[in-house]
Motif scaffolding. Structure first.
Motif, PDB file in Angstrom:
ATOM      1  N   ASP A 110      -5.843  -6.118   2.487  1.00 28.44           N
ATOM      2  CA  ASP A 110      -7.049  -3.928   2.859  1.00 28.44           C
ATOM      3  C   ASP A 110      -9.053  -5.039   2.720  1.00 28.44           C
ATOM      4  O   ASP A 110      -9.678  -4.686   3.513  1.00 28.44           O
ATOM      5  CB  ASP A 110      -6.787  -3.292   2.058  1.00 28.44           C
ATOM      6  CG  ASP A 110      -5.610  -2.600   1.673  1.00 28.44           C
ATOM      7  OD1 ASP A 110      -4.798  -2.424   2.391  1.00 28.44           O
ATOM      8  OD2 ASP A 110      -4.700  -2.379   1.054  1.00 28.44           O
ATOM      9  N   MET A 122       1.062  -1.022   0.130  1.00 31.99           N
ATOM     10  CA  MET A 122       0.278  -0.109   0.218  1.00 31.99           C
ATOM     11  C   MET A 122       1.156   1.323  -0.394  1.00 31.99           C
ATOM     12  O   MET A 122       1.875   0.795   0.563  1.00 31.99           O
ATOM     13  CB  MET A 122      -0.983  -0.321   1.107  1.00 31.99           C
ATOM     14  CG  MET A 122      -1.852  -1.420   1.026  1.00 31.99           C
ATOM     15  SD  MET A 122      -3.733  -0.855   0.347  1.00 31.99           S
ATOM     16  CE  MET A 122      -4.136   1.018   0.705  1.00 31.99           C
ATOM     17  N   THR A 173     -13.231  -1.778   4.521  1.00 28.18           N
ATOM     18  CA  THR A 173     -12.201  -1.319   3.464  1.00 28.18           C
ATOM     19  C   THR A 173     -11.346   0.209   3.086  1.00 28.18           C
ATOM     20  O   THR A 173     -10.573   0.774   3.438  1.00 28.18           O
ATOM     21  CB  THR A 173     -11.848  -1.676   2.037  1.00 28.18           C
ATOM     22  OG1 THR A 173     -12.825  -3.366   2.564  1.00 28.18           O
ATOM     23  CG2 THR A 173     -11.108  -2.081   1.649  1.00 28.18           C
ATOM     24  N   SER A 197      -8.417   1.334   5.804  1.00 28.94           N
ATOM     25  CA  SER A 197      -6.875   1.284   5.238  1.00 28.94           C
ATOM     26  C   SER A 197      -6.084   3.043   4.783  1.00 28.94           C
ATOM     27  O   SER A 197      -7.168   3.610   4.813  1.00 28.94           O
ATOM     28  CB  SER A 197      -7.793   0.450   4.045  1.00 28.94           C
ATOM     29  OG  SER A 197      -8.442   1.091   3.373  1.00 28.94           O
ATOM     30  N   ARG A 198      -5.092   2.565   3.810  1.00 30.41           N
ATOM     31  CA  ARG A 198      -4.636   4.539   3.893  1.00 30.41           C
ATOM     32  C   ARG A 198      -3.579   3.737   2.728  1.00 30.41           C
ATOM     33  O   ARG A 198      -4.124   2.207   1.973  1.00 30.41           O
ATOM     34  CB  ARG A 198      -3.395   3.951   4.932  1.00 30.41           C
ATOM     35  CG  ARG A 198      -3.736   3.933   5.881  1.00 30.41           C
ATOM     36  CD  ARG A 198      -3.799   5.718   6.759  1.00 30.41           C
ATOM     37  NE  ARG A 198      -3.961   5.491   8.300  1.00 30.41           N
ATOM     38  CZ  ARG A 198      -4.765   5.049   8.990  1.00 30.41           C
ATOM     39  NH1 ARG A 198      -5.736   4.455   8.359  1.00 30.41           N
ATOM     40  NH2 ARG A 198      -5.045   5.286   9.820  1.00 30.41           N
ATOM     41  N   ILE A 231      -6.555   0.124  -2.759  1.00 36.38           N
ATOM     42  CA  ILE A 231      -6.430  -0.856  -2.332  1.00 36.38           C
ATOM     43  C   ILE A 231      -5.892  -2.292  -2.596  1.00 36.38           C
ATOM     44  O   ILE A 231      -6.071  -2.700  -3.990  1.00 36.38           O
ATOM     45  CB  ILE A 231      -8.452  -0.707  -2.357  1.00 36.38           C
ATOM     46  CG1 ILE A 231      -8.724   0.075  -2.047  1.00 36.38           C
ATOM     47  CG2 ILE A 231      -8.643  -2.362  -1.578  1.00 36.38           C
ATOM     48  CD1 ILE A 231     -10.388   0.680  -1.859  1.00 36.38           C
TER      49      ILE A 231
END
Length: 408
Positions: free
Chosen positions: A285, A1, A272, A276-277, A281
Motif C-alpha cells: 500500500d 488488507m 497512501t 488504500s482501504r 497499511i
C-alpha cells in the motif's frame, strides 16, 4: 488488507472510532512513544533515535538563553520544527513565534515583510502595516533560508538586532522591538561570507550557537514514530478510522533513504491513506519512489542547463517587474516594451532583421518603434541596413503601416 474501508466515517460511527483508536493506537508502547513527541498546533518533532535525543539535550541547554541559533541541514529536515521546539522551551514561550521564508520573497517584499511599511510608502500601500519583526516582539522570529536575504536587508537586520529599534519602510518613526532570532540555511554560510554574499557581522549575530539538524535517513529510529504521527494527524483531518502499519510496511519505510526527509514521509502517508482501504497499511500500500535514481531524465545535459538558465532568467525578470510595479503608477507596459526593444536591438548589434526575429514581430514594427524612439538615424550610421542594401527612410509616424500604428 482488510475489507473494512477507511473512508470518512458517518457521525454515527464517531464513538466507535474513538473506542477503536483507544484499543489499537494507544498501546503502552505507543503511549511511551507519544511522550517523546513535542507538538505545537501544526508542528511536531520526534525524539526516538539516539541522534535526535542527543540533539534534544543540546536544544534543552540552548533554549533558555537569548543566544541566536543557526540551524543547518538539508531542505525538509524539520529545521522549522526545531525552531519551534527552541521557542516552546524558552522564556519567550508565551510570546509569538513568527516564521519568514526569505527565499520566497523578492528584495522589495522582504523589506516590507520584515520591517513593515507606512501609508503611501509605495504604490498600493493604502494603510500602514507592521512587519514580522514587530509581530515577533517579545517572541521568536524564525528566518528560514536566511542565505537568500539580500545584503541591503542584512545590513538593516544587523542594526535592528543591535539597537533593538526599527523604522518602517517610508517612515522615520522609531519602534522598539525585542526579538530572538533563530535562522536556518541549507547552504554553507561560511562560504557565503568568504564570497562576500553574506555579512560577517550578521553571521556571528545569528550563529552564536550553530546546530546541524540531521536528515531523516540519519535518524532511522524516528521514521516509524513520525509515520505513525502523520497517520494520526491525517486520519483526524480526513475523518478516517484509525489506521496502523503492519510489520512489512514498517520495514519498507525503514529501508527507504528519504531524500525529501519528513516532508516526503508525510506526503507518502497522506497519499497512501487516500488510495488504500482498510484499517491496516501493508508494504504494497505504501507508494514509494525507489532511491535517488527514481526520476528518469529524458533531457540532454545541454537542455537541462538551458532550462536552468531560463528559470534563473525568469526569476530575475519577476523581481525586476516587482520593482517596476513599486515605482511606476502608470504606463508600465510601454516602458517595458521600449526597454525590451532597445535591449534586444543592442544585443543584435542594431540589426533590425535579427531583432524582429528574436522578438517575434515584423521588421516594419521594429523599424517604426525605433523611429519613434529616435534610434533609426543611429541604425543607418551603423550600417544596419547593409543586409537589404537600402537605408530605411525616416517615415513620419502618420505614414506608418496600420499594423505599426496599432503597436506604437
Amino acid at each position: 488488507m482488510s475489507s473494512i474501508p477507511s473512508w470518512p466515517l458517518p457521525s454515527a460511527f464517531a464513538h466507535q472510532a474513538k473506542v477503536l483508536d483507544g484499543a489499537q493506537m494507544h498501546t503502552p508502547e505507543k503511549a511511551a512513544a507519544a511522550q517523546s513527541v513535542w507538538r505545537d498546533e501544526d508542528a511536531t518533532w520526534i525524539f526516538q533515535d539516539p541522534v535526535s535525543q542527543a540533539l534534544r539535550e543540546t536544544l534543552d541547554q540552548v533554549a533558555p538563553s537569548e543566544a541566536g541559533v543557526l540551524l543547518l541541514g538539508d531542505g525538509g529536515a524539520d529545521k522549522d520544527m526545531v525552531a519551534r521546539y527552541i521557542h516552546a522551551n524558552s522564556p519567550r514561550r508565551n510570546g509569538p513565534f513568527v516564521s519568514v521564508n526569505c527565499g520566497a520573497l523578492t528584495e522589495n517584499m522582504i523589506h516590507a515583510e520584515l520591517f513593515g511599511h507606512a501609508q503611501g510608502a509605495f504604490a498600493g500601500a493604502f494603510d500602514s502595516a507592521p512587519g514580522r519583526l514587530e509581530e515577533a516582539h517579545l517572541g521568536t522570529l524564525f528566518l528560514d533560508e536566511v542565505d537568500d536575504l539580500p545584503l541591503a536587508m542584512q545590513s538593516k537586520l544587523v542594526r535592528v538586532l543591535q539597537e533593538k529599534m526599527l523604522s518602517r519602510m517610508g517612515s522615520q518613526q522609531r519602534i522598539a522591538v525585542d526579538v530572538r532570532v533563530v535562522a536556518a540555511s541549507a547552504k554553507s554560510l561560511e562560504q557565503a561570507v568568504a564570497l562576500r554574499k553574506f555579512r560577517e557581522d550578521l553571521y556571528y549575530l545569528l550563529g552564536v550557537v550553530r546546530l546541524t539538524v540531521p536528515a531523516l535517513r540519519q535518524r532511522p529510529g524516528d521514521i516509524i514514530a513520525l509515520a505513525e504521527h502523520f497517520i494520526r494527524v491525517w486520519c483526524q483531518r480526513m475523518h478516517y478510522a484509525p489506521v496502523v502499519l503492519n510489520a512489512q510496511a514498517e520495514q519498507k519505510l525503514l529501508e527507504h533513504d528519504w531524500p525529501g526527509n519528513s516532508r516526503e514521509l508525510e506526503n507518502v502517508i497522506q497519499r497512501t491513506l487516500l488510495l488504500s482501504r482498510g484499517l491496516h497499511i501493508g508494504a504494497n500500500d505504501l507508494l514509494l519512489l525507489d532511491g535517488p535514481e527514481r526520476v528518469t531524465v529524458f533531457t540532454e545535459p545541454a537542455q537541462e542547463e538551458d532550462s536552468h538558465a531560463r528559470a534563473v532568467a525568469d526569476l530575475a525578470l519577476d523581481e525586476a517587474l516587482e520593482s517596476l510595479c513599486d515605482v511606476y503608477d502608470s504606463s508600465i507596459e510601454q516602458h517595458v516594451l521600449n526597454a525590451l526593444l532597445l535591449k534586444v536591438w543592442q544585443r543584435n548589434r542594431c540589426n533590425q532583421v535579427q531583432t524582429a526575429k528574436q522578438l517575434g514581430i515584423s521588421r516594419s514594427v521594429v523599424r517604426a518603434r525605433l523611429q519613434r524612439l529616435g534610434q533609426t538615424s543611429l541604425a543607418a550610421r551603423n550600417g544596419e541596413h547593409e543586409d537589404s542594401g537600402e537605408v530605411v527612410p525616416h517615415l513620419p509616424a502618420q505614414d506608418a503601416p496600420e499594423e505599426v500604428k496599432d503597436l506604437t
